[in-house]
Design a protein around this motif. Sequence first.
Motif, PDB file in Angstrom:
ATOM      1  N   PHE A  37       1.125  -1.772  -0.371  1.00  0.00           N
ATOM      2  CA  PHE A  37      -0.054   0.431  -0.189  1.00  0.00           C
ATOM      3  C   PHE A  37       0.830   1.430  -0.038  1.00  0.00           C
ATOM      4  N   VAL A  38       1.866   1.187   0.962  1.00  0.00           N
ATOM      5  CA  VAL A  38       2.811   2.281   0.513  1.00  0.00           C
ATOM      6  C   VAL A  38       3.553   2.688  -0.488  1.00  0.00           C
ATOM      7  N   ASN A  39       3.608   1.010  -1.364  1.00  0.00           N
ATOM      8  CA  ASN A  39       4.037   1.709  -2.784  1.00  0.00           C
ATOM      9  C   ASN A  39       3.106   2.018  -3.973  1.00  0.00           C
ATOM     10  N   THR A  40       2.512   1.495  -3.364  1.00  0.00           N
ATOM     11  CA  THR A  40       0.784   2.551  -4.471  1.00  0.00           C
ATOM     12  C   THR A  40       0.928   3.680  -4.551  1.00  0.00           C
ATOM     13  N   GLN A  46       3.537  10.968  -6.188  1.00  0.00           N
ATOM     14  CA  GLN A  46       4.687  10.742  -7.748  1.00  0.00           C
ATOM     15  C   GLN A  46       3.963  11.620  -8.955  1.00  0.00           C
ATOM     16  N   GLN A  47       2.975  10.426  -9.545  1.00  0.00           N
ATOM     17  CA  GLN A  47       2.288  11.077 -10.697  1.00  0.00           C
ATOM     18  C   GLN A  47       1.765  12.588 -10.474  1.00  0.00           C
ATOM     19  N   LYS A  48       0.918  12.572  -9.359  1.00  0.00           N
ATOM     20  CA  LYS A  48       0.015  13.593  -9.287  1.00  0.00           C
ATOM     21  C   LYS A  48       0.869  14.628  -8.993  1.00  0.00           C
ATOM     22  N   LEU A  49       1.755  14.626  -8.334  1.00  0.00           N
ATOM     23  CA  LEU A  49       2.717  16.153  -7.974  1.00  0.00           C
ATOM     24  C   LEU A  49       3.449  16.844  -9.560  1.00  0.00           C
ATOM     25  N   LEU A  50       3.525  15.574 -10.433  1.00  0.00           N
ATOM     26  CA  LEU A  50       4.571  15.690 -11.545  1.00  0.00           C
ATOM     27  C   LEU A  50       3.304  16.685 -12.639  1.00  0.00           C
ATOM     28  N   GLN A  51       1.871  16.483 -12.652  1.00  0.00           N
ATOM     29  CA  GLN A  51       1.093  16.171 -13.432  1.00  0.00           C
ATOM     30  C   GLN A  51       1.038  17.989 -12.988  1.00  0.00           C
ATOM     31  N   ASN A  52       0.425  17.898 -11.604  1.00  0.00           N
ATOM     32  CA  ASN A  52      -0.309  19.727 -10.628  1.00  0.00           C
ATOM     33  C   ASN A  52       0.895  20.308 -11.290  1.00  0.00           C
ATOM     34  N   ASN A  53       2.414  20.314 -11.152  1.00  0.00           N
ATOM     35  CA  ASN A  53       3.123  21.143 -10.968  1.00  0.00           C
ATOM     36  C   ASN A  53       3.984  20.985 -12.394  1.00  0.00           C
ATOM     37  N   PRO A  59       8.126  24.108  -6.946  1.00  0.00           N
ATOM     38  CA  PRO A  59       8.998  22.803  -5.961  1.00  0.00           C
ATOM     39  C   PRO A  59       7.805  21.985  -5.866  1.00  0.00           C
ATOM     40  N   LEU A  60       8.333  20.625  -5.982  1.00  0.00           N
ATOM     41  CA  LEU A  60       7.437  19.657  -5.784  1.00  0.00           C
ATOM     42  C   LEU A  60       7.672  19.392  -4.462  1.00  0.00           C
ATOM     43  N   ILE A  61       6.464  19.743  -3.008  1.00  0.00           N
ATOM     44  CA  ILE A  61       6.777  20.254  -1.827  1.00  0.00           C
ATOM     45  C   ILE A  61       5.492  18.858  -1.608  1.00  0.00           C
ATOM     46  N   VAL A  62       6.340  18.272  -0.289  1.00  0.00           N
ATOM     47  CA  VAL A  62       5.728  16.511   0.508  1.00  0.00           C
ATOM     48  C   VAL A  62       6.087  17.179   2.309  1.00  0.00           C
ATOM     49  N   ALA A  87       0.877  15.124   0.156  1.00  0.00           N
ATOM     50  CA  ALA A  87       1.188  16.146  -0.737  1.00  0.00           C
ATOM     51  C   ALA A  87      -0.401  16.164  -1.376  1.00  0.00           C
ATOM     52  N   GLY A  88      -0.476  17.674  -1.545  1.00  0.00           N
ATOM     53  CA  GLY A  88      -2.255  17.824  -2.599  1.00  0.00           C
ATOM     54  C   GLY A  88      -3.197  18.122  -1.258  1.00  0.00           C
TER      55      GLY A  88
END
Length: 215
Positions: A37-40, A46-53, A59-62, A87-88
């Motif tokens: 579940f951590v992997n997923t 990561q995919q959402k951060l890249l799409q949004n930014n 900067p990709l902030i977490v 994130a988000g």
Amino acid sequence: MAISIEDHHLPYETHNLYDVKFFEDRIHTLVTHTSSFVNTWIAETQQKLLQNNNQAHRPLIVGLDVEWRPNRFRQIENPVATIQLSAGNACLIFQLLHCPTGIPQSLYDFLSDMTYTFVGVGIEGDVRKLTEDYELSVGNAVDLRGLAAEKLGDFKWNKSGIKTLAREVLGKDIEKPKRITLSRWDNAWLTPAQVQYACLDAFLSCKIGESLVAA
């Protein structure tokens, strides 16, 4: 109510889902001790951060925070029980102390990736403890107190906690009850109050970081 939590009561031993409501935000929160579940969660985040930014070039902030059972004796240092990432409007609460298969490689890779900026209050201490307890290293960690002092032009923020920063930067008030702060974070099952507390620390760190970077 400005802050509340909804427990989805999933019938699984591996994970549970919650929705934490914080004013106008609804934070989808996964609590798990299971590597898959951590992997997923990491892959989707990561995919959402890249799409949004991708177009904004920000900067990709977490947001990052950790919890552990309070140390009752000086000679005993309890290990980190949970790591929270936000994130988000998504939050992961990973109970690494109870992970039966060990820390997944995806978490090592994610935390050490210099592409991301991990933010938190007193994050240096959290990073040091993650390294000591689990050999997890964070490649790019930024303390929100120093960032606030720089962006807001006053060194008084160097000593601020997340409650003060949330009020100053976001205009939102939050309570941090000591009964939750000092609770048993090493329990196999966290209470909804613990989940809400842990989620908001990471979520607010993320939102404060985003606001300060944009300032």
